[in-house]
Design a protein around this motif. Sequence first.
Motif, PDB file in Angstrom:
ATOM      1  N   ALA A  34      60.627  57.919  12.894  1.00 57.57           N
ATOM      2  CA  ALA A  34      59.528  56.726  13.353  1.00 57.57           C
ATOM      3  C   ALA A  34      59.147  56.675  14.738  1.00 57.57           C
ATOM      4  CB  ALA A  34      60.402  55.222  13.009  1.00 57.57           C
ATOM      5  N   GLU A  35      60.039  56.941  15.671  1.00 58.19           N
ATOM      6  CA  GLU A  35      59.385  57.181  17.194  1.00 58.19           C
ATOM      7  C   GLU A  35      58.457  58.005  17.413  1.00 58.19           C
ATOM      8  OE1 GLU A  35      63.494  57.109  19.030  1.00 58.19           O
ATOM      9  OE2 GLU A  35      63.512  54.964  18.511  1.00 58.19           O
ATOM     10  N   TYR A  36      58.838  59.177  16.765  1.00 55.15           N
ATOM     11  CA  TYR A  36      57.822  60.336  16.834  1.00 55.15           C
ATOM     12  C   TYR A  36      56.483  59.962  16.245  1.00 55.15           C
ATOM     13  CZ  TYR A  36      55.913  64.863  16.169  1.00 55.15           C
ATOM     14  OH  TYR A  36      54.937  66.130  16.025  1.00 55.15           O
ATOM     15  N   LEU A  37      56.754  59.333  15.176  1.00 50.35           N
ATOM     16  CA  LEU A  37      55.415  59.156  14.299  1.00 50.35           C
ATOM     17  C   LEU A  37      54.520  58.006  14.736  1.00 50.35           C
ATOM     18  CD1 LEU A  37      56.897  59.887  10.629  1.00 50.35           C
ATOM     19  CD2 LEU A  37      55.347  61.193  11.998  1.00 50.35           C
ATOM     20  N   ALA A  38      55.241  56.907  15.180  1.00 47.83           N
ATOM     21  CA  ALA A  38      54.574  55.647  15.692  1.00 47.83           C
ATOM     22  C   ALA A  38      54.731  55.798  17.252  1.00 47.83           C
ATOM     23  CB  ALA A  38      55.213  54.502  15.114  1.00 47.83           C
ATOM     24  N   GLU A  39      54.186  56.472  17.815  1.00 50.61           N
ATOM     25  CA  GLU A  39      54.317  56.745  19.438  1.00 50.61           C
ATOM     26  C   GLU A  39      53.307  55.846  19.956  1.00 50.61           C
ATOM     27  OE1 GLU A  39      52.140  58.503  17.805  1.00 50.61           O
ATOM     28  OE2 GLU A  39      50.821  59.517  19.080  1.00 50.61           O
ATOM     29  N   LYS A  40      52.039  55.340  18.988  1.00 45.45           N
ATOM     30  CA  LYS A  40      51.197  54.261  19.629  1.00 45.45           C
ATOM     31  C   LYS A  40      51.233  52.878  18.892  1.00 45.45           C
ATOM     32  CE  LYS A  40      47.644  56.732  19.398  1.00 45.45           C
ATOM     33  NZ  LYS A  40      46.741  57.611  19.447  1.00 45.45           N
ATOM     34  N   PRO A  41      51.220  51.756  19.631  1.00 48.50           N
ATOM     35  CA  PRO A  41      51.266  50.516  18.672  1.00 48.50           C
ATOM     36  C   PRO A  41      50.246  50.358  17.734  1.00 48.50           C
ATOM     37  CG  PRO A  41      51.287  50.142  21.041  1.00 48.50           C
ATOM     38  CD  PRO A  41      51.132  51.434  20.913  1.00 48.50           C
ATOM     39  N   GLY A  42      50.617  50.022  16.315  1.00 47.07           N
ATOM     40  CA  GLY A  42      49.451  50.121  15.424  1.00 47.07           C
ATOM     41  C   GLY A  42      49.480  51.176  14.588  1.00 47.07           C
ATOM     42  N   LYS A  43      50.114  52.112  15.019  1.00 50.20           N
ATOM     43  CA  LYS A  43      49.886  53.612  14.264  1.00 50.20           C
ATOM     44  C   LYS A  43      50.087  53.504  12.771  1.00 50.20           C
ATOM     45  CE  LYS A  43      49.341  58.253  15.035  1.00 50.20           C
ATOM     46  NZ  LYS A  43      50.429  59.229  15.699  1.00 50.20           N
ATOM     47  N   LYS A  44      49.256  53.915  11.804  1.00 50.45           N
ATOM     48  CA  LYS A  44      49.653  53.727  10.658  1.00 50.45           C
ATOM     49  C   LYS A  44      50.462  54.794   9.911  1.00 50.45           C
ATOM     50  CE  LYS A  44      45.823  51.863   8.546  1.00 50.45           C
ATOM     51  NZ  LYS A  44      44.345  51.865   7.988  1.00 50.45           N
ATOM     52  N   VAL A  45      51.652  54.642   9.748  1.00 47.29           N
ATOM     53  CA  VAL A  45      52.590  55.679   9.174  1.00 47.29           C
ATOM     54  C   VAL A  45      52.702  55.546   7.615  1.00 47.29           C
ATOM     55  CG1 VAL A  45      54.893  56.600   9.269  1.00 47.29           C
ATOM     56  CG2 VAL A  45      53.679  55.742  11.368  1.00 47.29           C
ATOM     57  N   LEU A  46      52.471  56.703   6.838  1.00 50.48           N
ATOM     58  CA  LEU A  46      52.729  56.702   5.222  1.00 50.48           C
ATOM     59  C   LEU A  46      53.910  57.204   5.095  1.00 50.48           C
ATOM     60  CD1 LEU A  46      51.606  55.972   2.563  1.00 50.48           C
ATOM     61  CD2 LEU A  46      50.799  58.168   2.597  1.00 50.48           C
ATOM     62  N   ASP A  47      54.964  56.647   4.408  1.00 45.97           N
ATOM     63  CA  ASP A  47      56.059  57.238   3.862  1.00 45.97           C
ATOM     64  C   ASP A  47      55.811  57.654   2.313  1.00 45.97           C
ATOM     65  OD1 ASP A  47      58.542  58.103   2.780  1.00 45.97           O
ATOM     66  OD2 ASP A  47      59.531  56.159   3.134  1.00 45.97           O
ATOM     67  N   ILE A  48      55.629  59.321   2.103  1.00 48.05           N
ATOM     68  CA  ILE A  48      55.282  59.704   0.701  1.00 48.05           C
ATOM     69  C   ILE A  48      56.753  59.651  -0.093  1.00 48.05           C
ATOM     70  CG2 ILE A  48      54.805  61.794  -0.244  1.00 48.05           C
ATOM     71  CD1 ILE A  48      53.642  62.407   2.633  1.00 48.05           C
ATOM     72  N   GLY A  49      56.764  58.583  -0.827  1.00 47.00           N
ATOM     73  CA  GLY A  49      57.736  58.377  -1.723  1.00 47.00           C
ATOM     74  C   GLY A  49      58.904  57.373  -1.138  1.00 47.00           C
ATOM     75  N   ALA A  50      58.599  56.189  -0.861  1.00 49.29           N
ATOM     76  CA  ALA A  50      59.317  55.116  -0.225  1.00 49.29           C
ATOM     77  C   ALA A  50      60.521  54.836  -0.674  1.00 49.29           C
ATOM     78  CB  ALA A  50      58.443  53.950  -0.063  1.00 49.29           C
ATOM     79  N   GLY A  51      60.854  54.998  -1.988  1.00 54.20           N
ATOM     80  CA  GLY A  51      62.472  54.402  -2.473  1.00 54.20           C
ATOM     81  C   GLY A  51      62.633  53.186  -2.286  1.00 54.20           C
ATOM     82  N   ALA A  52      63.626  52.709  -1.771  1.00 53.81           N
ATOM     83  CA  ALA A  52      64.040  51.287  -1.747  1.00 53.81           C
ATOM     84  C   ALA A  52      63.610  50.838  -0.119  1.00 53.81           C
ATOM     85  CB  ALA A  52      65.587  50.994  -1.736  1.00 53.81           C
TER      86      ALA A  52
END
Length: 189
Positions: A34-52
């Motif tokens: 998450a720290e790598y993917l959301a390196e800027k505030p508000g960054k829209k990150v999609l989990d492909i197959g989010a499970g629980a």
Amino acid sequence: MDVKDAVFNKIYPPCIQAAAERHWTPVAVAKLAAEYLAEKPGKKVLDIGAGAGKFCLVGAASTNGFFYGVEQRASLTKISRKIAEKHDITNVEFINSNINKINFSNYEAFYFFNSFFENIDTSSPIDHTILPDSYLYHTYSDYVKEQLYKTPVGTRLVTYWSKWDEIPGNFELVDSACNGFLSFWEKAS
Ligand SMILES: C[S@@+](CC[C@H](N)C(=O)[O-])C[C@H]1O[C@@H](n2cnc3c(N)ncnc32)[C@H](O)[C@@H]1O
């Protein structure tokens, strides 16, 4: 957020806890990704197959990104939403859908924990609501690959335990961790 998996997983009902070791991302891995993917505030990150919802919930609680989790099993989406609401985690949204209905242009970064593998490895199923089909493994992987191929240069992706079948050639491996099971990618061209 520094929580042991055995503690975090207690937020789930017993049957979901039982699937955690095999199917849900460990807290420390989710934080790193998450720290790598959301390196800027508000960054829209999609989990492909989010499970629980474990990756999204940990990501939302430990960064300033906005996490979206797409999950095909309605029961898991329902549990994820309930937990987010109960713990007042507002930078997360859970979508009950098949990934092949999702347009990746609405998101800025992507996480993938080998979601389609349940179609080719039936040794430890999450439940018996999905009929495994190797054709689906390839169809879903191809769909994700096509969608990622069209993302802008600089797009970040993290894969965990992936066979890399869903990664287009225009993504570059920039780092890895967890003995190579966690891979950090960036779209190069
Ligand atoms: C290995 S689990 C990972 C869960 C979550 N990303 C995490 O790390 O905690 C993969 C999930 O992907 C879901 N999944 C598999 N194929 C899917 C598809 N085509 N569309 C949406 N969800 C899918 C499964 O139902 C399962 O819950």
